[in-house]
Design an enzyme around this catalytic site. Structure first.
Site, PDB file in Angstrom:
ATOM      1  N   LYS A  32      48.324  56.685  32.784  1.00  0.00           N
ATOM      2  CA  LYS A  32      49.472  57.514  32.967  1.00  0.00           C
ATOM      3  C   LYS A  32      50.031  57.735  31.515  1.00  0.00           C
ATOM      4  CE  LYS A  32      53.599  55.666  32.158  1.00  0.00           C
ATOM      5  NZ  LYS A  32      54.717  54.894  32.261  1.00  0.00           N
ATOM      6  N   ASP A  61      53.342  58.021  37.387  1.00  0.00           N
ATOM      7  CA  ASP A  61      54.397  57.198  36.981  1.00  0.00           C
ATOM      8  C   ASP A  61      54.823  56.584  38.453  1.00  0.00           C
ATOM      9  OD1 ASP A  61      56.157  58.866  37.799  1.00  0.00           O
ATOM     10  OD2 ASP A  61      57.015  59.043  35.818  1.00  0.00           O
TER      11      ASP A  61
END
Length: 222
Positions: A130, A148
């Site tokens: 991420k 996320d």
């Protein structure tokens, strides 16, 4: 705008395309909500954001970056000094160790510059996919699927992927979405999850607010 098909008729790629067609116009200029002035600052801010709100991170980074404006400065920091500056964020001791170790590696192995590749970024302590995708897309223009907690929640509730598995969701979206939309769609999903499809009391469950995806969302787990 594409018209929704019945779930049994639409392919996964078509369903993702429909969500994209609805969300992108609503969030056309979405960018990271973290405050930063350069790539090293963004990398540090995203590392701090794990299990912490953007607002909390933005509250500590100004003082952190004044004292440690670059990798060279942070690489020589005393751990307790970094901890004191970021103590209000979750897991601050672990994050302080990761920040200093990452700064040291960037300084010694990458000439003080944040590396550009996903492989190099994910080799840094405390940096997962991420963080790597967000930094690579925002700093270097590389297309990135940024998964996320907000993106994961929205994708799951929409029934686009059956598990809350960040790596699998990233692969699913990458496989079924044109590369040119990877970054923008990630940010649009993030905004939708942060402001509309919230963890508690999402818009579709409130009388005073309507979700733009209400007509096509199966509302899984709601």
């Amino acid at each position: 705008m594409p018209q929704p098909k019945h779930d049994t008729e639409a392919t996964l790629a078509e369903r993702i395309a429909l969500v994209k067609a609805i969300l992108l116009p609503l969030w056309p200029d979405a960018t990271p909500l973290l405050s930063y002035s350069d790539c090293f600052g963004l990398l540090c801010a995203v590392m701090l954001s794990a299990q912490t709100t953007d607002e909390q991170v933005n509250g500590v980074t100004p003082a952190l970056f004044v004292k440690y404006p670059n990798a060279q400065a942070l690489a020589g920091a005393e751990m307790q000094d970094v901890e004191a500056l970021i103590h209000s964020v979750g897991f601050f001791r672990t994050k302080a160790r990761h920040l200093v170790a990452t700064a040291q590696i960037i300084q010694t192995q990458f000439g003080g510059m944040v590396p550009r590749s996903i492989e190099a970024l994910t080799s840094l302590p405390g940096v997962g996919r991420k963080t790597a995708n967000l930094v690579a897309s925002a700093c270097f223009g590389s297309p990135g699927i940024i998964v996320d907690t907000h993106v994961m929640r929205v994708v799951f509730r929409l029934g686009l992927y059956p598990k809350k598995d960040p790596a699998a969701i990233e692969n699913c979206l990458r496989t079924n979405l044109a590369e040119e939309y990877h970054t923008a769609f990630s940010h649009a999903l993030n905004r939708h999850g942060k402001f509309v499809c919230t963890a508690r009391r999402p818009a579709c469950l409130r009388e005073d607010s309507r979700c733009p995806l209400d007509g096509i969302c199966p509302k899984i787990d709601l």
